[in-house]
Write a protein that holds these residues in place. Structure first.
Motif, PDB file in Angstrom:
ATOM      1  N   THR A   1       0.829  -1.204   0.000  1.00 41.09           N
ATOM      2  CA  THR A   1       0.000   0.000   0.000  1.00 41.09           C
ATOM      3  C   THR A   1       0.860   1.249   0.000  1.00 41.09           C
ATOM      4  OG1 THR A   1      -0.113  -0.106   2.408  1.00 41.09           O
ATOM      5  CG2 THR A   1      -1.930  -1.112   1.182  1.00 41.09           C
ATOM      6  N   THR A   2       2.076   1.159  -0.587  1.00 38.76           N
ATOM      7  CA  THR A   2       2.951   2.321  -0.622  1.00 38.76           C
ATOM      8  C   THR A   2       2.474   3.284  -1.697  1.00 38.76           C
ATOM      9  OG1 THR A   2       4.783   0.911   0.040  1.00 38.76           O
ATOM     10  CG2 THR A   2       5.329   3.075  -0.837  1.00 38.76           C
ATOM     11  N   PRO A   3       2.071   4.502  -1.335  1.00 42.03           N
ATOM     12  CA  PRO A   3       1.577   5.440  -2.352  1.00 42.03           C
ATOM     13  C   PRO A   3       2.728   5.999  -3.176  1.00 42.03           C
ATOM     14  CG  PRO A   3       1.561   6.457  -0.190  1.00 42.03           C
ATOM     15  CD  PRO A   3       1.972   5.042   0.018  1.00 42.03           C
ATOM     16  N   ARG A   4       2.466   6.257  -4.445  1.00 40.12           N
ATOM     17  CA  ARG A   4       3.469   6.801  -5.351  1.00 40.12           C
ATOM     18  C   ARG A   4       2.843   7.873  -6.224  1.00 40.12           C
ATOM     19  NH1 ARG A   4       4.195   1.148  -6.080  1.00 40.12           N
ATOM     20  NH2 ARG A   4       6.071   0.343  -5.075  1.00 40.12           N
ATOM     21  N   LEU A   5       3.651   8.884  -6.553  1.00 37.06           N
ATOM     22  CA  LEU A   5       3.276   9.878  -7.552  1.00 37.06           C
ATOM     23  C   LEU A   5       3.880   9.476  -8.888  1.00 37.06           C
ATOM     24  CD1 LEU A   5       3.690  13.349  -5.795  1.00 37.06           C
ATOM     25  CD2 LEU A   5       1.574  12.283  -6.525  1.00 37.06           C
ATOM     26  N   SER A   6       3.251   9.900  -9.968  1.00 36.87           N
ATOM     27  CA  SER A   6       3.788   9.580 -11.284  1.00 36.87           C
ATOM     28  C   SER A   6       5.086  10.346 -11.504  1.00 36.87           C
ATOM     29  CB  SER A   6       2.775   9.930 -12.370  1.00 36.87           C
ATOM     30  OG  SER A   6       2.635  11.326 -12.480  1.00 36.87           O
ATOM     31  N   TYR A   7       6.030   9.721 -12.248  1.00 32.30           N
ATOM     32  CA  TYR A   7       7.290  10.378 -12.541  1.00 32.30           C
ATOM     33  C   TYR A   7       7.078  11.606 -13.432  1.00 32.30           C
ATOM     34  CZ  TYR A   7       9.466   6.216 -10.595  1.00 32.30           C
ATOM     35  OH  TYR A   7       9.839   5.208  -9.749  1.00 32.30           O
ATOM     36  N   LEU A   8       6.007  11.605 -14.211  1.00 33.38           N
ATOM     37  CA  LEU A   8       5.721  12.750 -15.061  1.00 33.38           C
ATOM     38  C   LEU A   8       5.412  13.989 -14.217  1.00 33.38           C
ATOM     39  CD1 LEU A   8       5.239  13.933 -17.868  1.00 33.38           C
ATOM     40  CD2 LEU A   8       2.864  13.146 -17.717  1.00 33.38           C
ATOM     41  N   ALA A   9       4.567  13.829 -13.170  1.00 40.39           N
ATOM     42  CA  ALA A   9       4.250  14.965 -12.312  1.00 40.39           C
ATOM     43  C   ALA A   9       5.484  15.446 -11.558  1.00 40.39           C
ATOM     44  CB  ALA A   9       3.142  14.586 -11.334  1.00 40.39           C
ATOM     45  N   LEU A  10       6.302  14.495 -11.074  1.00 35.39           N
ATOM     46  CA  LEU A  10       7.513  14.889 -10.364  1.00 35.39           C
ATOM     47  C   LEU A  10       8.497  15.590 -11.292  1.00 35.39           C
ATOM     48  CD1 LEU A  10       8.030  11.719  -8.131  1.00 35.39           C
ATOM     49  CD2 LEU A  10       7.279  13.977  -7.398  1.00 35.39           C
ATOM     50  N   ALA A  11       8.631  15.097 -12.543  1.00 36.13           N
ATOM     51  CA  ALA A  11       9.515  15.744 -13.504  1.00 36.13           C
ATOM     52  C   ALA A  11       9.002  17.137 -13.871  1.00 36.13           C
ATOM     53  CB  ALA A  11       9.639  14.879 -14.754  1.00 36.13           C
TER      54      ALA A  11
ATOM     55  N   VAL B   1      15.135  20.796  -5.576  1.00 35.60           N
ATOM     56  CA  VAL B   1      15.407  19.803  -6.625  1.00 35.60           C
ATOM     57  C   VAL B   1      15.874  18.496  -6.005  1.00 35.60           C
ATOM     58  CG1 VAL B   1      16.875  19.265  -8.608  1.00 35.60           C
ATOM     59  CG2 VAL B   1      15.903  21.552  -8.362  1.00 35.60           C
ATOM     60  N   TYR B   2      16.757  18.605  -4.996  1.00 36.63           N
ATOM     61  CA  TYR B   2      17.277  17.383  -4.358  1.00 36.63           C
ATOM     62  C   TYR B   2      16.157  16.629  -3.642  1.00 36.63           C
ATOM     63  CZ  TYR B   2      21.571  19.969  -5.240  1.00 36.63           C
ATOM     64  OH  TYR B   2      22.577  20.674  -5.836  1.00 36.63           O
ATOM     65  N   ASP B   3      15.224  17.359  -3.087  1.00 35.13           N
ATOM     66  CA  ASP B   3      14.084  16.725  -2.414  1.00 35.13           C
ATOM     67  C   ASP B   3      13.237  15.936  -3.412  1.00 35.13           C
ATOM     68  OD1 ASP B   3      12.235  16.004  -0.557  1.00 35.13           O
ATOM     69  OD2 ASP B   3      11.333  17.980  -0.343  1.00 35.13           O
ATOM     70  N   ILE B   4      12.988  16.534  -4.567  1.00 35.18           N
ATOM     71  CA  ILE B   4      12.165  15.861  -5.592  1.00 35.18           C
ATOM     72  C   ILE B   4      12.893  14.642  -6.144  1.00 35.18           C
ATOM     73  CG2 ILE B   4      11.035  16.162  -7.818  1.00 35.18           C
ATOM     74  CD1 ILE B   4      10.802  19.165  -7.102  1.00 35.18           C
ATOM     75  N   LEU B   5      14.204  14.803  -6.406  1.00 33.01           N
ATOM     76  CA  LEU B   5      14.970  13.670  -6.925  1.00 33.01           C
ATOM     77  C   LEU B   5      15.053  12.544  -5.898  1.00 33.01           C
ATOM     78  CD1 LEU B   5      17.904  15.529  -8.741  1.00 33.01           C
ATOM     79  CD2 LEU B   5      15.884  14.453  -9.756  1.00 33.01           C
ATOM     80  N   ALA B   6      15.179  12.909  -4.618  1.00 35.91           N
ATOM     81  CA  ALA B   6      15.207  11.877  -3.583  1.00 35.91           C
ATOM     82  C   ALA B   6      13.887  11.109  -3.540  1.00 35.91           C
ATOM     83  CB  ALA B   6      15.494  12.519  -2.226  1.00 35.91           C
ATOM     84  N   THR B   7      12.783  11.817  -3.708  1.00 40.48           N
ATOM     85  CA  THR B   7      11.480  11.149  -3.744  1.00 40.48           C
ATOM     86  C   THR B   7      11.375  10.199  -4.933  1.00 40.48           C
ATOM     87  OG1 THR B   7      10.448  13.046  -2.665  1.00 40.48           O
ATOM     88  CG2 THR B   7       8.993  11.534  -3.843  1.00 40.48           C
TER      89      THR B   7
END
Length: 442
Positions: free
Chosen positions: A387-397, A413-419
């Motif tokens: 049940t680990t939630p994930r965001l799409s890589y498109l939204a994060l990019a 930027v480092y926070d987003i890349l770490a996610t």
């Protein structure tokens, strides 16, 4: 006083005990008939049966059917009231087949079925899920212009709405044609089921004639957002909020808390649907308004990370397009916090079910192995739920590209890349193949 009790005396006593379901006292009165020289007739038997059925436990219901058999053996005729009591017993037992056998038996004994018997049969079929049989009875009674009870039609319509919302809506029309006023609970249940089934037009038509509650209104909002009908979705939302504030005002004036304001407000999934639909349509300011309401409900925000991931993605992309990077980062941070809470709650629940450790505290000794022949098997580890939630890589990019354009937010930027890396690693680990048993090479 030297007065002899008559048949009416015993009948009145039996009726009194039947009204309160006192089977023991009714049996005492009934057994004293013989000493008074009074032969039991249909009325006295029926009152005794009524008392047993009103009591409602298995022993009393069995006694009711035994008394009916005793009436047949004694040559005492069963009336339509007697059969009505027996049908109520079938309803309490949930025995549809026996109810219809009794109904057929009454026809064979030339007992004219009363409207009460038909209504009880409808209730039996409704409670036991035999909706087609109940509908056939309703049609038959409608053709004969019989007196169908309103509560039976309401319960049948509510049960039918879960299986076939369209047929339930037609039942509401039939009730109107028969001069019945469907209850608010019935109309709300039909509206909710129509909305859940995607029948937006029928649900909207009913919305104009009933004041919504939380579940029905929320289901209608979700259905309208799925159909991209944002105008009507907002109209339903405004009507629910207006009703909630009116209810709160009346409660404050009367100093009562019979129904809280939240019972009439849209649910978390409804607010998430509104935010997502408006963000996807490019209406970022309206989407932000609904998201702020959802933010006030921490539990609803956590549920949205699992059930409405697209809302976060649409909000992030929409705010980035609108050059509102600060709001996009607020959504991103909310998602991280909510997803961490969900993962922590799931992990703690998993550990409480599995226990502190699935491995044995000590290894089996050689003596134990030699004595028993085999060592005791260790408990197989239980896999944690996925049940680990994930965001799409498109939204994060999308968010990363927008952050890079603003020097004051460059460190994010480092926070987003770490996610992104954490999600990729979590996905890789969840897809690892695990052996079903220990290798024999070990």
């Amino acid at each position: 006083a030297g007065l002899a009790p008559t048949e009416k005396t015993f009948g009145s006593l039996l009726h009194a005990f039947a009204s309160v379901g006192d089977t023991a006292s009714a049996k005492t009165i009934f057994d004293s008939l013989e000493a008074s020289g009074i032969a039991p007739n249909s009325i006295l038997y029926t009152s005794f049966i009524h008392a047993a059925v009103s009591h409602g436990d298995d022993e009393s219901l069995a006694l009711a059917f035994d008394l009916a058999d005793e009436m047949r053996r004694s040559g005492v005729p069963l009336t339509d009231v007697t059969y009505g009591c027996l049908l109520v017993a079938c309803e309490k037992q949930g025995d549809v087949a026996r109810a219809f056998r009794l109904y057929q038996q009454s026809l064979e004994e030339r007992v004219t079925p009363s409207d009460q018997m038909h209504n009880i049969l409808i209730s039996v079929c409704t409670r036991c899920g035999k909706l087609d049989e109940a509908l056939d009875l309703v049609k038959s009674m409608a053709r004969k212009h019989s007196n169908i009870q309103q509560h039976a039609m309401n319960s049948l319509t509510r049960a039918l709405s879960i299986e076939s919302p369209g047929r339930a809506a037609r039942m509401l029309s039939l009730m109107g044609a028969m001069g019945m006023q469907p209850s608010r609970q019935t109309r709300l249940e039909v509206l909710k089921q129509c909305a859940l089934a995607g029948d937006v037009n029928q649900a909207l038509a009913m919305f104009n004639s009933v004041e919504l509650d939380g579940p029905a209104g929320s289901a209608l909002i979700i259905s309208l957002c799925a159909a991209q009908n944002l105008q009507d979705a907002v109209r339903v939302y405004d009507a629910m909020m207006a009703a909630a504030w009116r209810k709160m005002g009346r409660s404050n004036e009367e100093k009562k808390t019979t129904l809280t304001k939240r019972a009439l407000e849209p649910s978390g999934p409804a607010l998430a649907s509104l935010a997502q639909a408006h963000a996807a349509a490019g209406l970022t300011s309206q989407a932000w308004k609904f998201y702020l309401q959802l933010r006030r409900k921490s539990q609803s925000l956590e549920d949205a990370t699992l059930n409405n991931r697209k809302m976060f993605e649409a909000l992030i992309e929409g705010q980035c397009r609108a050059k509102s990077l600060k709001k996009a980062l607020v959504v991103f941070d909310d998602w991280k916090t909510a997803s961490s809470s969900v993962v922590g709650r799931t992990t703690s629940r998993h550990l409480s079910l599995v226990g502190p450790s699935t491995e044995p505290t000590t290894e089996p000794t050689r003596a134990t192995t030699l004595t028993t022949g085999t060592a005791e098997p260790t408990a197989a580890p239980t896999k944690p739920p996925k049940t680990t939630p994930r965001l799409s890589y498109l939204a994060l990019a999308f968010l990363e590209a927008e952050v890079r354009r603003h020097d004051e937010y460059a460190w994010r930027v480092y926070d987003i890349l770490a996610t992104m890396r954490a999600q990729k690693e979590s996905k890789r680990q969840s897809e690892l193949a695990r052996p079903s048993k220990r290798s024999h090479h070990f």
